[in-house]
Design a protein around this motif. Sequence first.
Motif, PDB file in Angstrom:
ATOM      1  N   ALA A   1      27.858  44.472  34.450  1.00 56.87           N
ATOM      2  CA  ALA A   1      28.650  44.480  35.845  1.00 56.87           C
ATOM      3  C   ALA A   1      30.052  45.061  35.141  1.00 56.87           C
ATOM      4  O   ALA A   1      30.635  44.759  34.056  1.00 56.87           O
ATOM      5  N   SER A   2      30.711  46.168  36.164  1.00 62.85           N
ATOM      6  CA  SER A   2      31.970  46.310  35.541  1.00 62.85           C
ATOM      7  C   SER A   2      33.040  45.751  36.498  1.00 62.85           C
ATOM      8  O   SER A   2      34.343  46.242  36.469  1.00 62.85           O
ATOM      9  N   ARG A   3      32.794  45.114  37.555  1.00 60.80           N
ATOM     10  CA  ARG A   3      33.784  44.416  38.413  1.00 60.80           C
ATOM     11  C   ARG A   3      33.313  43.091  38.911  1.00 60.80           C
ATOM     12  O   ARG A   3      32.090  42.809  38.876  1.00 60.80           O
ATOM     13  N   ALA A   4      34.191  42.111  39.413  1.00 65.76           N
ATOM     14  CA  ALA A   4      33.658  40.889  39.664  1.00 65.76           C
ATOM     15  C   ALA A   4      32.678  40.903  40.993  1.00 65.76           C
ATOM     16  O   ALA A   4      32.903  41.770  41.903  1.00 65.76           O
ATOM     17  N   LEU A   5      31.779  40.163  41.003  1.00 61.58           N
ATOM     18  CA  LEU A   5      30.928  40.068  42.226  1.00 61.58           C
ATOM     19  C   LEU A   5      31.382  39.160  42.927  1.00 61.58           C
ATOM     20  O   LEU A   5      30.760  39.047  44.374  1.00 61.58           O
ATOM     21  N   VAL A   6      32.266  38.260  42.895  1.00 56.99           N
ATOM     22  CA  VAL A   6      32.849  37.006  43.694  1.00 56.99           C
ATOM     23  C   VAL A   6      34.249  37.352  43.941  1.00 56.99           C
ATOM     24  O   VAL A   6      34.919  37.849  42.811  1.00 56.99           O
ATOM     25  N   GLU A   7      34.886  37.124  44.889  1.00 62.51           N
ATOM     26  CA  GLU A   7      36.203  37.412  45.161  1.00 62.51           C
ATOM     27  C   GLU A   7      37.114  36.207  44.867  1.00 62.51           C
ATOM     28  O   GLU A   7      38.234  36.180  44.989  1.00 62.51           O
ATOM     29  N   HIS A   8      36.562  34.939  45.458  1.00 63.43           N
ATOM     30  CA  HIS A   8      37.214  33.651  45.267  1.00 63.43           C
ATOM     31  C   HIS A   8      37.154  33.006  43.796  1.00 63.43           C
ATOM     32  O   HIS A   8      36.113  33.040  43.235  1.00 63.43           O
ATOM     33  N   GLU A   9      38.284  32.443  43.565  1.00 65.22           N
ATOM     34  CA  GLU A   9      38.238  31.882  42.156  1.00 65.22           C
ATOM     35  C   GLU A   9      37.695  30.470  42.288  1.00 65.22           C
ATOM     36  O   GLU A   9      38.513  29.382  42.956  1.00 65.22           O
ATOM     37  N   PHE A  10      36.475  29.880  42.101  1.00 61.79           N
ATOM     38  CA  PHE A  10      35.663  28.825  42.286  1.00 61.79           C
ATOM     39  C   PHE A  10      36.267  27.841  41.540  1.00 61.79           C
ATOM     40  O   PHE A  10      35.948  26.725  41.745  1.00 61.79           O
TER      41      PHE A  10
ATOM     42  N   ALA B   1      31.507  38.321  33.350  1.00 63.07           N
ATOM     43  CA  ALA B   1      30.799  37.430  34.483  1.00 63.07           C
ATOM     44  C   ALA B   1      31.224  37.933  35.552  1.00 63.07           C
ATOM     45  O   ALA B   1      31.977  38.640  35.969  1.00 63.07           O
ATOM     46  N   ALA B   2      30.183  37.263  36.713  1.00 60.25           N
ATOM     47  CA  ALA B   2      30.437  37.370  37.893  1.00 60.25           C
ATOM     48  C   ALA B   2      31.666  37.094  38.459  1.00 60.25           C
ATOM     49  O   ALA B   2      32.205  37.528  39.676  1.00 60.25           O
ATOM     50  N   SER B   3      32.373  36.358  37.785  1.00 59.49           N
ATOM     51  CA  SER B   3      33.849  35.849  38.320  1.00 59.49           C
ATOM     52  C   SER B   3      34.884  36.780  37.975  1.00 59.49           C
ATOM     53  O   SER B   3      35.978  36.739  38.222  1.00 59.49           O
ATOM     54  N   GLY B   4      34.375  37.901  37.335  1.00 58.87           N
ATOM     55  CA  GLY B   4      35.407  38.783  36.810  1.00 58.87           C
ATOM     56  C   GLY B   4      36.046  38.540  35.436  1.00 58.87           C
ATOM     57  O   GLY B   4      36.908  39.537  35.266  1.00 58.87           O
ATOM     58  N   LYS B   5      35.601  37.718  34.806  1.00 54.73           N
ATOM     59  CA  LYS B   5      36.268  37.466  33.516  1.00 54.73           C
ATOM     60  C   LYS B   5      35.280  37.686  32.419  1.00 54.73           C
ATOM     61  O   LYS B   5      34.028  38.099  32.453  1.00 54.73           O
ATOM     62  N   THR B   6      35.900  37.895  31.384  1.00 57.90           N
ATOM     63  CA  THR B   6      35.188  38.172  29.866  1.00 57.90           C
ATOM     64  C   THR B   6      34.675  37.075  29.533  1.00 57.90           C
ATOM     65  O   THR B   6      35.494  36.015  29.221  1.00 57.90           O
ATOM     66  N   CYS B   7      33.673  36.737  29.186  1.00 60.14           N
ATOM     67  CA  CYS B   7      32.985  35.441  28.901  1.00 60.14           C
ATOM     68  C   CYS B   7      32.128  35.865  27.371  1.00 60.14           C
ATOM     69  O   CYS B   7      31.856  37.068  27.096  1.00 60.14           O
TER      70      CYS B   7
ATOM     71  N   GLY C   1      44.684  36.379  28.435  1.00 55.51           N
ATOM     72  CA  GLY C   1      43.969  36.508  27.325  1.00 55.51           C
ATOM     73  C   GLY C   1      43.535  35.238  26.617  1.00 55.51           C
ATOM     74  O   GLY C   1      43.092  35.318  25.391  1.00 55.51           O
ATOM     75  N   ASP C   2      43.884  34.204  27.279  1.00 53.62           N
ATOM     76  CA  ASP C   2      43.518  32.974  26.544  1.00 53.62           C
ATOM     77  C   ASP C   2      42.089  32.467  26.858  1.00 53.62           C
ATOM     78  O   ASP C   2      41.577  32.636  27.778  1.00 53.62           O
ATOM     79  N   TRP C   3      41.265  31.973  25.827  1.00 55.19           N
ATOM     80  CA  TRP C   3      40.017  31.666  25.916  1.00 55.19           C
ATOM     81  C   TRP C   3      39.941  30.191  26.265  1.00 55.19           C
ATOM     82  O   TRP C   3      40.748  29.238  25.874  1.00 55.19           O
ATOM     83  N   TYR C   4      39.201  29.747  27.253  1.00 54.58           N
ATOM     84  CA  TYR C   4      39.065  28.360  27.544  1.00 54.58           C
ATOM     85  C   TYR C   4      37.027  28.006  27.651  1.00 54.58           C
ATOM     86  O   TYR C   4      36.622  29.059  27.829  1.00 54.58           O
ATOM     87  N   ALA C   5      36.933  26.862  27.247  1.00 48.53           N
ATOM     88  CA  ALA C   5      35.629  26.531  27.507  1.00 48.53           C
ATOM     89  C   ALA C   5      35.249  26.189  29.042  1.00 48.53           C
ATOM     90  O   ALA C   5      35.788  25.652  29.691  1.00 48.53           O
ATOM     91  N   VAL C   6      33.998  26.648  29.216  1.00 53.41           N
ATOM     92  CA  VAL C   6      33.295  26.528  30.663  1.00 53.41           C
ATOM     93  C   VAL C   6      32.781  25.345  30.717  1.00 53.41           C
ATOM     94  O   VAL C   6      31.700  25.136  29.837  1.00 53.41           O
TER      95      VAL C   6
END
Length: 119
Positions: free
Chosen positions: A25-34, A73-79, A98-103
């Motif tokens: 994927a090259s862009r987010a698949l979802v628009e809302h920040e869930f 990821a589908a959220s548009g973030k690099t994971c 640019g900060d990493w966090y645990a999902v």
Amino acid sequence: MKKLSSFFLLSILLQGCTSIDQPIASRALVEHEFVSDAKPVSSTQQAILSQSSMSTNVQIDGKPAVLGKPFFAASGKTCRKVQFMLDGQRVYCKTSNGDWYAVSPVLASYSEATTGGNQ
């Protein structure tokens, strides 16, 4: 002879299907920040997760781990997946800062006993 040729043809077709590269994927698949971003991990973990190499044996919180390939990821973030040798797999994502966090694992709390098998 006909069965043998059919077998070879089928095996060639199946081999072709399994060798196809998966799309990235090259862009987010979802628009809302869930999910809201969690607290960033330590600066040592930030440096480890920012490494570009994958399959690197590293120590995170004193636990041996193997870094997976970063993905979009589908959220548009690099994971990035991290496979801990003793504790299983965790996923870390990068915020827009640019900060990493645990999902938090989505399916870890699923229990058929809780839902009674009905969804």
